[in-house]
Design an enzyme around this catalytic site. Sequence first.
Site, PDB file in Angstrom:
ATOM      1  N   THR A  73       0.942  -1.252  -0.115  1.00 18.68           N
ATOM      2  CA  THR A  73      -0.125   0.158   0.072  1.00 18.68           C
ATOM      3  C   THR A  73       0.942   1.131   0.232  1.00 18.68           C
ATOM      4  O   THR A  73       0.817   2.479  -0.899  1.00 18.68           O
ATOM      5  CB  THR A  73      -0.996  -0.361   1.090  1.00 18.68           C
ATOM      6  OG1 THR A  73      -1.779  -1.196   0.903  1.00 18.68           O
ATOM      7  CG2 THR A  73      -1.198   0.877   0.808  1.00 18.68           C
ATOM      8  N   ASN A 153      -6.774  -9.338  -7.916  1.00 18.46           N
ATOM      9  CA  ASN A 153      -6.192 -10.266  -6.105  1.00 18.46           C
ATOM     10  C   ASN A 153      -7.388 -11.079  -6.432  1.00 18.46           C
ATOM     11  O   ASN A 153      -7.834 -12.580  -5.286  1.00 18.46           O
ATOM     12  CB  ASN A 153      -5.862  -9.556  -5.649  1.00 18.46           C
ATOM     13  CG  ASN A 153      -6.818  -8.012  -5.381  1.00 18.46           C
ATOM     14  OD1 ASN A 153      -7.088  -7.762  -6.225  1.00 18.46           O
ATOM     15  ND2 ASN A 153      -7.524  -8.612  -4.102  1.00 18.46           N
ATOM     16  N   GLN A 181       0.649 -10.208  -6.328  1.00 20.65           N
ATOM     17  CA  GLN A 181       0.229 -11.282  -6.397  1.00 20.65           C
ATOM     18  C   GLN A 181       0.425 -12.039  -7.213  1.00 20.65           C
ATOM     19  O   GLN A 181       0.887 -12.858  -7.258  1.00 20.65           O
ATOM     20  CB  GLN A 181      -1.349 -10.921  -6.988  1.00 20.65           C
ATOM     21  CG  GLN A 181      -2.170 -10.720  -5.597  1.00 20.65           C
ATOM     22  CD  GLN A 181      -2.722 -11.218  -4.282  1.00 20.65           C
ATOM     23  OE1 GLN A 181      -2.461 -12.409  -4.910  1.00 20.65           O
ATOM     24  NE2 GLN A 181      -3.092 -10.696  -3.423  1.00 20.65           N
ATOM     25  N   ALA A 202       5.567  -8.599   1.332  1.00 23.94           N
ATOM     26  CA  ALA A 202       6.737  -9.816   1.920  1.00 23.94           C
ATOM     27  C   ALA A 202       5.225 -10.824   2.504  1.00 23.94           C
ATOM     28  O   ALA A 202       5.146 -12.053   2.339  1.00 23.94           O
ATOM     29  CB  ALA A 202       7.534  -9.508   2.791  1.00 23.94           C
ATOM     30  N   HIS A 203       4.360 -10.562   2.793  1.00 25.59           N
ATOM     31  CA  HIS A 203       3.326 -11.000   4.122  1.00 25.59           C
ATOM     32  C   HIS A 203       2.279 -12.036   2.926  1.00 25.59           C
ATOM     33  O   HIS A 203       1.532 -13.273   3.183  1.00 25.59           O
ATOM     34  CB  HIS A 203       2.370 -10.603   4.808  1.00 25.59           C
ATOM     35  CG  HIS A 203       1.135  -9.922   4.417  1.00 25.59           C
ATOM     36  ND1 HIS A 203      -0.034 -10.041   3.714  1.00 25.59           N
ATOM     37  CD2 HIS A 203       1.464  -8.320   3.958  1.00 25.59           C
ATOM     38  CE1 HIS A 203      -1.076  -9.405   4.071  1.00 25.59           C
ATOM     39  NE2 HIS A 203       0.005  -8.184   3.357  1.00 25.59           N
ATOM     40  N   THR A 238      13.830   4.560  10.288  1.00 27.18           N
ATOM     41  CA  THR A 238      15.224   3.832  10.649  1.00 27.18           C
ATOM     42  C   THR A 238      14.436   2.798  10.054  1.00 27.18           C
ATOM     43  O   THR A 238      13.157   1.539   9.789  1.00 27.18           O
ATOM     44  CB  THR A 238      14.669   3.443  12.359  1.00 27.18           C
ATOM     45  OG1 THR A 238      15.035   4.752  13.005  1.00 27.18           O
ATOM     46  CG2 THR A 238      16.061   2.330  12.139  1.00 27.18           C
ATOM     47  N   CYS A 326      -9.340  -6.531   2.927  1.00 21.40           N
ATOM     48  CA  CYS A 326      -9.746  -5.019   3.652  1.00 21.40           C
ATOM     49  C   CYS A 326     -11.615  -4.848   2.827  1.00 21.40           C
ATOM     50  O   CYS A 326     -11.783  -3.981   3.466  1.00 21.40           O
ATOM     51  CB  CYS A 326      -9.157  -4.638   2.941  1.00 21.40           C
ATOM     52  SG  CYS A 326      -8.264  -4.012   1.245  1.00 21.40           S
TER      53      CYS A 326
END
Length: 391
Positions: A73, A153, A181, A202-203, A238, A326
């Site tokens: 996002t 998706n 995707q 990554a998820h 960071t 979502c």
Amino acid sequence: MNEPVYLDHNATTQPGPEVLEEMLDSLRTVWANPSSTHAPGQAARRALTDARARVATFLGCQGAELVFTSGATEANHMAVLGALALGRERGRTRLVLSAVEHPGLLALAARLKAEGQPVDLIPVNAQGQLDLEAARGLIRDDVALVSVMGANNETGVLMPVAELAALAHAAGSPLHVDATQLVGKTTARFDAGGADLWSVSAHKLHGPKGIGALVVRKGLVWPALFSGRQERQRRGGTENMPGILGFAAAAERAGLTLADDLARMRSLQARLEGGLRAALGDVHLYGAQAERLPNTSCLRFGTLDAEQVLGRLERSGVVASSGAACTASGTQPSHVLLAMGETPLQAKASVRLSLGRETRADDIDRAITAAVQAIGPLLEPARPAAEPQAA
């Protein structure tokens, strides 16, 4: 009691054991700030550089092209808002997207449009395939950015990235691909598709949440969404070292097993779709004639409401969703299916079953059995009323 069959891998995936191990180790050994010049900071800097190279190898880009973000996002926002900022300097004001983009990106586009930003949507056909003729008419020399997801998706339908790249570049515009995707579900690589920017998370490939990346093709100077000196001054803050190292572990693992994973998921996808259609009959498969991801099946069981179907499936031991996580509340019809020409009733009936690398044949068989038991009775034709008895 058996664990539920998890068929919602397009929403998220379970972090792999190698991911958890590397993340935990990073909290013990490279917890220092990688921008610090002392020895602990420089150890963290070396770990960050190594992780960047591992992710870049998997994605097919250079380490210098990789900007770590909090997820896809943020990467999408960075791509769109950066392109518009650059475009204004050259008199390019329009944003061109597909009509079936992720809700998060369409929400950004709607906000920009309300603020006066010109936005055009490329339509899709009944199979969910992008209308390239319409794209040709929309992609002109006033376009700041063309942005399209590599694979939808909800339906899994693949988008013509190479063709769009040619159209965008001919008009002098960069192409951004939301590759969320694509990675881990296809052999697509950044260096082979013609895109200028890629968003990933990554998820979606058994890594942690809260970490992703924007790949920016070498030579493009891209504005920062968050100011700061990190990420070559392209994304301040960071660095999320546990997340980045977990991303690297997930990417490395995915690269090692990708070919086998894709072949197995394709076989299981055929087993699932064929089994459901044979057993239940009144099953509509979206994008059946299009090139799709090997793990994604978007189905409609008659016009049964998706929330009813999903509730009955979960009680029978199968968890899935009705589209993007979502927006999967069931209160609104799928914008993807509406764009494909479905009625609101039909678009509220879609169920997405998405497989993952842990999915096995017995999971598919359990899912088919559960669907027959849970949904089958609802699809049976109503029996005619009995004739009144003679007096």
